[in-house]
Design an enzyme around this catalytic site. Structure first.
Site, short mmCIF file in Angstrom:
data_model
loop_
_atom_site.label_atom_id
_atom_site.label_comp_id
_atom_site.label_asym_id
_atom_site.label_seq_id
_atom_site.Cartn_x
_atom_site.Cartn_y
_atom_site.Cartn_z
N CYS A 120 3.35 1.08 0.57
CA CYS A 120 2.69 0.78 -0.70
C CYS A 120 1.35 0.09 -0.61
CB CYS A 120 3.64 0.00 -1.61
SG CYS A 120 4.55 -1.31 -0.82
N HIS A 162 -0.42 -6.64 -4.17
CA HIS A 162 -0.12 -6.26 -2.78
C HIS A 162 -1.34 -5.82 -1.97
CE1 HIS A 162 3.11 -4.38 0.09
NE2 HIS A 162 2.58 -5.51 0.54
#
Length: 578
Positions: free
Chosen positions: A73, A126
């Site tokens: 991700c 992230h």
């Protein structure tokens, strides 16, 4: 009409013209799922899951049947934001600094903001949790969500609103949607970019019970019932966003995008494709991608090969943005294909697992027909048109194609790996930075101290049982300053009294774990036993004050003398500028 009547109309006409002028630039709502596979949508042939909103969006959109993300991700997110291959951005993995984006990268949010857009992000970031990588410094006017790659508890969680911690209420997906709706409402009269990267169906497997029970009654196991329940809840929340756009008469002038960040996180229905999250095979990297703009983009399905790096140049063109890149953009402008002004074209789509040399990871490249997959074990070639499940290696019968794709892949890999520079040293002490929090997941552990899970993300350190054990971080302080040091910790009354020290190169600051705090495990909301660390309550305790010099230093916490069996648990250290 007399002169007086005309004069009365002028202000209204001016306001009307001004509103029209403001709305010439399309809004963008960019929605992304986390660990959702291509097969987790009913419209893609999955009879077990209900996704009516995504089914409808697919029919209203240009749907890319062959769209590719990265296997993990954080790399996907960096490619979406920058239009550049993830290794160029400094991102290569998901934790311990390897998810940190290079500060000099330009994001699509920065470009849009420079072009007069209001920008908001709501959900999972992230791409770095420190000052320079924070969404607030990467083009977002407003951010509410979490910065790490893993959220450990989906109910009443603590998030960041810009640079401040806030306590949320309710389920994560519902909450992020609420924040996005508020942002849209607030910015309805000007162009906006609303980025909604949800955290589902990523583990841990938590979802409101009604969704879980629905899929259990269909006979699914706990894991799949929870995953499909998480997706259906997200589907409903996407419906809330689309409905709000309609209510505000914004839908006609809003580009809506939906995709996932990588393949499914478990083996489940995925169109009989090989692989899942982490794999460079088709099932690990092929994800749904829909783009809708009523009246501008004609609904349909395209077989055009596309990938994450294409978003930035495509949106720059669709929105007619002023942008002169300082760094080379790798992505291709897909707007001619999306607007049906050009035919599809062949290209090479590259995938790899991380920054390691090829003998330690896997990589692949595909064109319209073939996928070449290389690893430490072998190099395989698959005819994706005649063998979409990758069951037959055609390397021998298609030797020239194999040779051509291997050469192309190795050239690409050598360029990216040779230039890769991770951002694993934490930079802090900037003029506008009031505090710096260093989570233990970014620390180096010594002795018997260990993480509370095999996954560092959201872990804490425990097993402080041996004098001399320590943890430490690598810091590069941009300015010297005086700081108060605090630790985020848990320590029962029976374990207080252990002596520690904070060390910064040659400077030492002693402290005692003298204040008890019973760190309690949060109520169990998991439907599947988790591999991640359990979530607990924590407290902050001031431990010392001192001057921190500028430049590179090692900041460590060392156990000098334990009082009892265990010296407690430590989750983070925070430096607050005085």
């Amino acid at each position: 009409m007399n002169t007086k009547s005309i004069l009365k109309l002028l202000p209204a006409l001016a306001l009307s013209w001004g509103a029209a002028a403001q709305n010439t630039s399309p809004n963008i709502v960019f929605i992304m799922a986390d660990d959702m596979g291509w097969g987790d949508i009913n419209a893609n042939g999955n009879p077990l899951i209900d996704t009516p909103v995504l089914n409808r969006l697919a029919k209203q959109s240009m749907s890319f049947n062959r769209f590719y993300a990265c296997p993990l991700c954080a790399p996907t997110r960096s490619e979406i934001l920058t239009g550049r291959y993830f290794l160029r951005t400094g991102v290569s993995s998901v934790s311990q600094g390897y998810e940190n984006m290079r500060p000099n990268e330009t994001t699509i949010a920065e470009i849009l903001k420079a072009n007069g857009y209001s920008t908001g992000g709501f959900g999972k970031w992230h791409n770095g949790a420190y000052f320079q990588q924070h969404p607030s410094r990467k083009g977002f006017d407003e951010f509410t969500g979490f910065l790490m790659g893993h959220l450990g508890y989906y109910y009443d969680a603590i998030y960041q609103h810009n640079d401040q911690d806030i306590k949320s209420t309710g389920y994560a997906t519902d909450y992020f949607t609420d924040q996005a709706l508020g942002f849209i409402q607030k910015n309805k009269d000007q162009p906006f970019f609303c980025y909604v990267p949800y955290n589902v169906p990523h583990s841990p497997f938590q979802v409101p019970e009604k969704y879980f029970r629905k899929y259990k009654t269909k006979g699914l196991d706990d894991e799949l019932a929870c995953i499909y329940g998480m997706v259906e809840n997200m589907d409903e929340n996407i419906g809330r966003i689309l409905s709000r756009l309609e209510e505000l008469n914004l839908r006609e002038n809003t580009i809506v995008i939906f995709l996932s960040d990588n393949g499914p996180n478990t083996f489940r229905y995925n169109g009989e494709m090989k692989g899942k999250k982490g794999s460079v095979d088709e099932g690990g990297v092929r994800v749904p991608f829909y783009i809708s703009w009523p009246g501008k983009i004609k609904p349909g399905v395209t077989e055009q090969l596309a990938q994450n790096i294409d978003f930035l140049p495509t949106l720059v063109d669709l929105c007619k943005l002023n942008f002169k890149p300082e760094l080379p953009v790798d992505g291709k402008n897909l707007s001619p294909v999306i607007l049906k002004n050009a035919d599809t074209f062949d290209r090479l789509i590259f995938s790899r697992q991380g920054f390691y040399p090829l003998n330690k990871c896997a990589g692949s490249v595909r064109n319209n027909r073939f996928r070449m997959v290389a690893s430490a074990k072998d190099t395989l070639l698959f005819d994706m048109q005649n063998d979409p499940s990758q069951k037959v290696d055609v390397s021998k019968t298609q030797a020239d194609i194999r040779k051509e794709l291997v050469a192309a892949y190795l050239k690409w890999e050598r360029e990216l790996v040779s230039q890769y520079q991770p951002e694993t040293t934490i930079e802090a002490g900037f003029a506008g930075e009031k505090s710096t929090t260093l989570p233990v997941q970014d620390a180096i552990l010594s002795g018997k101290v260990k993480y509370s899970s095999v996954h560092p993300n959201q872990s804490h350190t425990e097993n402080w049982v041996q004098n001399g054990d320590s943890i430490y971080w690598k810091l590069n302080m941009k300015n010297a300053g005086n700081y108060r040091f605090e630790i985020q910790y848990g320590c029962p009354a029976s374990e207080v009294g252990s002596e520690f020290q904070v060390r910064m190169n040659s400077i030492t600051l002693p402290f005692t774990m003298n204040k008890p705090f019973d760190s309690e495990i949060l109520p169990d909301r998991d439907y599947v036993p988790r591999a991640e660390s359990v979530e607990r309550t924590w407290s902050w305790m001031p431990i010392a004050t001192g001057r921190v010099d500028w430049g590179e230093l090692i900041l460590g916490i060392k156990l000098l003398e334990k009082q009892n069996q265990n010296a407690g648990m430590i989750k983070a250290i925070r430096l607050i500028k005085l």
